[in-house]
Design a protein around this motif. Sequence first.
Motif, mmCIF file in Angstrom:
data_model
loop_
_atom_site.group_PDB
_atom_site.id
_atom_site.type_symbol
_atom_site.label_atom_id
_atom_site.label_comp_id
_atom_site.label_asym_id
_atom_site.label_seq_id
_atom_site.Cartn_x
_atom_site.Cartn_y
_atom_site.Cartn_z
ATOM 1 N N LEU A 187 0.948 -1.263 -0.129
ATOM 2 C CA LEU A 187 -0.114 -0.010 0.078
ATOM 3 C C LEU A 187 0.809 1.359 -0.091
ATOM 4 C CD1 LEU A 187 -3.053 1.369 0.092
ATOM 5 C CD2 LEU A 187 -2.576 1.211 2.662
ATOM 6 N N LEU A 188 1.871 1.197 0.652
ATOM 7 C CA LEU A 188 2.815 2.386 1.146
ATOM 8 C C LEU A 188 3.687 2.807 -0.421
ATOM 9 C CD1 LEU A 188 4.141 2.044 4.448
ATOM 10 C CD2 LEU A 188 2.613 3.964 3.551
ATOM 11 N N ILE A 189 3.913 1.378 -0.916
ATOM 12 C CA ILE A 189 4.841 1.602 -2.383
ATOM 13 C C ILE A 189 3.611 2.166 -3.351
ATOM 14 C CG2 ILE A 189 5.892 0.402 -4.076
ATOM 15 C CD1 ILE A 189 7.011 -1.388 -1.729
ATOM 16 N N GLY A 190 2.677 1.476 -3.531
ATOM 17 C CA GLY A 190 1.667 1.903 -4.364
ATOM 18 C C GLY A 190 1.128 3.524 -4.463
ATOM 19 N N TRP A 191 1.064 3.777 -2.986
ATOM 20 C CA TRP A 191 0.706 5.088 -2.724
ATOM 21 C C TRP A 191 1.670 6.214 -3.276
ATOM 22 C CZ3 TRP A 191 2.411 8.476 1.413
ATOM 23 C CH2 TRP A 191 1.700 9.860 1.467
#
Length: 215
Positions: free
Chosen positions: A159-163
């Motif tokens: 999620l953090l990488i995608g965000w």
Amino acid sequence: MTQSYPYRYAQLLIGLFLYGIGIALIVRGEIGVAPWDVLTQGIDNHTGWGFGLITIITSAVVLLLWIPIRQKPGIGTILNAILVGLAADVGLWLVPTGQGLPLRIAFFAVGLLVLAVATGLYIGAHFGPGPRDGLMTGLHRRTGWKIWIVRTGLEGVVLLIGWALGGNVGVGTVLFAVLIGPMVNITMPLFAIKRPASAQKPLPTRDASEMATQA
């Protein structure tokens, strides 16, 4: 009732197709997507490879991570890695983008329901977990960590990488995390196919909500 292999394969294929359609509906809702799909969108923003292709590539990379944890794929695992991305592209082609908020909310709601039913169908066919589910349960087995810790860690990282890459994080992301578990707790028992006792294998101790990650 014990079902034949053709019936189980049909259920598997229908489930995987519907899973991709559910993802597409949630994406077209444009109010936030599941953590793994946030990563897919983020990568697509920077490569332009397309949502479906990136989903397939990501699945292949995740399957490589099965090797050091000695997780073995089933035929359902391989088909999941290939077909969900293709079905998602079909859904994205069919479902229009840029709609008004009420219709986008409807897309999201229907997509979440379709995805929950699809999860029950493909897991209930008993041909192996999806790549991401298998990574989660494999890490749980190898490390001894509680499965919710493994799941939260994996989904938090993607999620953090995608965000950071520009994926769509929003209220839909939160709703997905809160609602998908209770929904598949209903659909998984509903669509589970009973197999002969000789064909059954012990399953890790977990409830259905813990299998409700991205396929």
